[in-house]
Scaffold this active site. Structure first.
Site, PDB file in Angstrom:
ATOM      1  N   HIS A   1       0.818  -1.211   0.000  1.00 38.27           N
ATOM      2  CA  HIS A   1       0.000   0.000   0.000  1.00 38.27           C
ATOM      3  C   HIS A   1       0.853   1.263   0.000  1.00 38.27           C
ATOM      4  O   HIS A   1       2.044   1.214   0.271  1.00 38.27           O
ATOM      5  CB  HIS A   1      -0.915   0.026   1.233  1.00 38.27           C
ATOM      6  CG  HIS A   1      -2.079  -0.909   1.136  1.00 38.27           C
ATOM      7  ND1 HIS A   1      -1.984  -2.242   1.486  1.00 38.27           N
ATOM      8  CD2 HIS A   1      -3.354  -0.719   0.712  1.00 38.27           C
ATOM      9  CE1 HIS A   1      -3.155  -2.830   1.282  1.00 38.27           C
ATOM     10  NE2 HIS A   1      -3.998  -1.936   0.816  1.00 38.27           N
TER      11      HIS A   1
ATOM     12  N   LYS B   1      -0.949   4.878   4.553  1.00 41.23           N
ATOM     13  CA  LYS B   1      -1.908   3.952   5.182  1.00 41.23           C
ATOM     14  C   LYS B   1      -1.578   3.798   6.664  1.00 41.23           C
ATOM     15  O   LYS B   1      -0.435   3.556   7.031  1.00 41.23           O
ATOM     16  CB  LYS B   1      -1.860   2.595   4.478  1.00 41.23           C
ATOM     17  CG  LYS B   1      -2.921   1.643   4.987  1.00 41.23           C
ATOM     18  CD  LYS B   1      -3.073   0.441   4.091  1.00 41.23           C
ATOM     19  CE  LYS B   1      -4.140  -0.498   4.609  1.00 41.23           C
ATOM     20  NZ  LYS B   1      -5.460   0.137   4.722  1.00 41.23           N
TER      21      LYS B   1
END
Ligand code: NAD
Length: 249
Positions: A135, A139
């Site tokens: 990600h 995040k």
């Protein structure tokens, strides 16, 4: 007079919330009637039939309870809904006006839901399985909600097949470099500039390997799933966890 669904968005200034506002404005059967963000008075929720909630884990339960108390169904994308929060929500929905529905979806990308379903199907055929989730660096949680959910599904399928936990590798691993374990399944988290949301499930057997991979390159990938939730949440009273239940998977 028409079947247009009136939609309000909570967390409307955020990355997901603003993309949802645009998707609701663009879809032919939905109308955006309210945009709310931190500090705003939710009032009558703009007269919405359905609210979409993408805020922060600490605020989401109170926002959802506000809607449910007023009999407004909610589609929730915010993470952090553990079992104790869900239990409280189920009790609140039971007291809510009849027909109120809440959908909590850890992932709205149709491909990610299929990836989880395929991984669950494949799990019982392979002794070895590991998950890599990748990600963007912004995040806040690791492992991702999707990875945790995949590991739960894979772990349960293994248990049913009598496979048990994934065996440890023989490599000495003093730093836990082989990842966190969720439901007995190793999960590796990568955070890298340029990424959005990606996941691989690797399944290994004697002389073969199966890789199931999903990539979200853009937040628009979540929008068909969010709209599917908006269109169907009022036909699913009570609390539903996972969009797969609306898709017949
Ligand atoms: P973001 O930080 O860009 O946006 C969050 C927004 O919520 C901000 O505008 C913030 O001001 C607002 N907010 C904070 N407190 C609030 C409150 N009390 N009431 C109303 N609004 C409030 O975050 P994001 O990237 O849009 O992600 C939002 C959530 O959605 C996160 O939990 C993320 O993990 C999750 N997410 C879920 C999916 C999915 O498919 N389910 C996909 C991506 C992100």
């Amino acid at each position: 007079m028409s079947d247009t669904i009136k939609v309000s968005v909570i967390g409307a200034s955020g990355r997901m919330g603003s993309t949802v506002c645009q998707a609701v404005e663009d879809a032919p059967d939905t109308e955006l009637v309210g945009r709310y963000d931190v500090g705003d008075d939710l009032g009558d929720l703009g007269g919405a039939d359905v609210v979409v909630e993408f805020s922060v884990p600490d605020s989401s339960p109170a926002n959802v309870a506000y809607c449910v108390d007023r009999g407004v169904s909610v589609v929730v994308g915010t993470t952090g809904w553990d079992e104790s929060r869900l239990e409280t929500l189920r009790a609140q929905v039971e007291q809510a006006p009849e027909g109120t529905g809440v959908l909590i979806a850890p992932n709205f990308a149709i491909g990610a839901i299929l990836m989880m379903s395929f991984a669950q199907q494949a799990a019982r055929f392979y002794e070895s399985v590991e998950i890599i989730e990748l990600h963007h660096p912004g995040k806040v949680d690791a492992p991702s909600g999707t990875a945790a959910r995949t590991a739960d599904l894979v772990g349960a399928a293994r248990e049913e097949a009598g496979l048990g936990d994934v065996p440890d590798a023989t490599t000495h691993d003093p730093h836990g470099a082989r990842g966190a374990r969720v439901h007995g399944v190793p999960v590796h988290s990568v955070r890298l500039l340029g990424l959005v949301a990606h996941q691989e499930v690797l399944l290994g057997g004697e002389g073969e390997q199966l890789t199931i991979r999903h990539d979200s390159f853009d937040r628009v990938s979540f929008m068909p799933g969010v709209l599917e939730g908006v269109r169907n949440v009022r036909q699913h009273p009570g609390v539903t966890v996972g969009l797969e239940h609306y898709l017949g998977l």
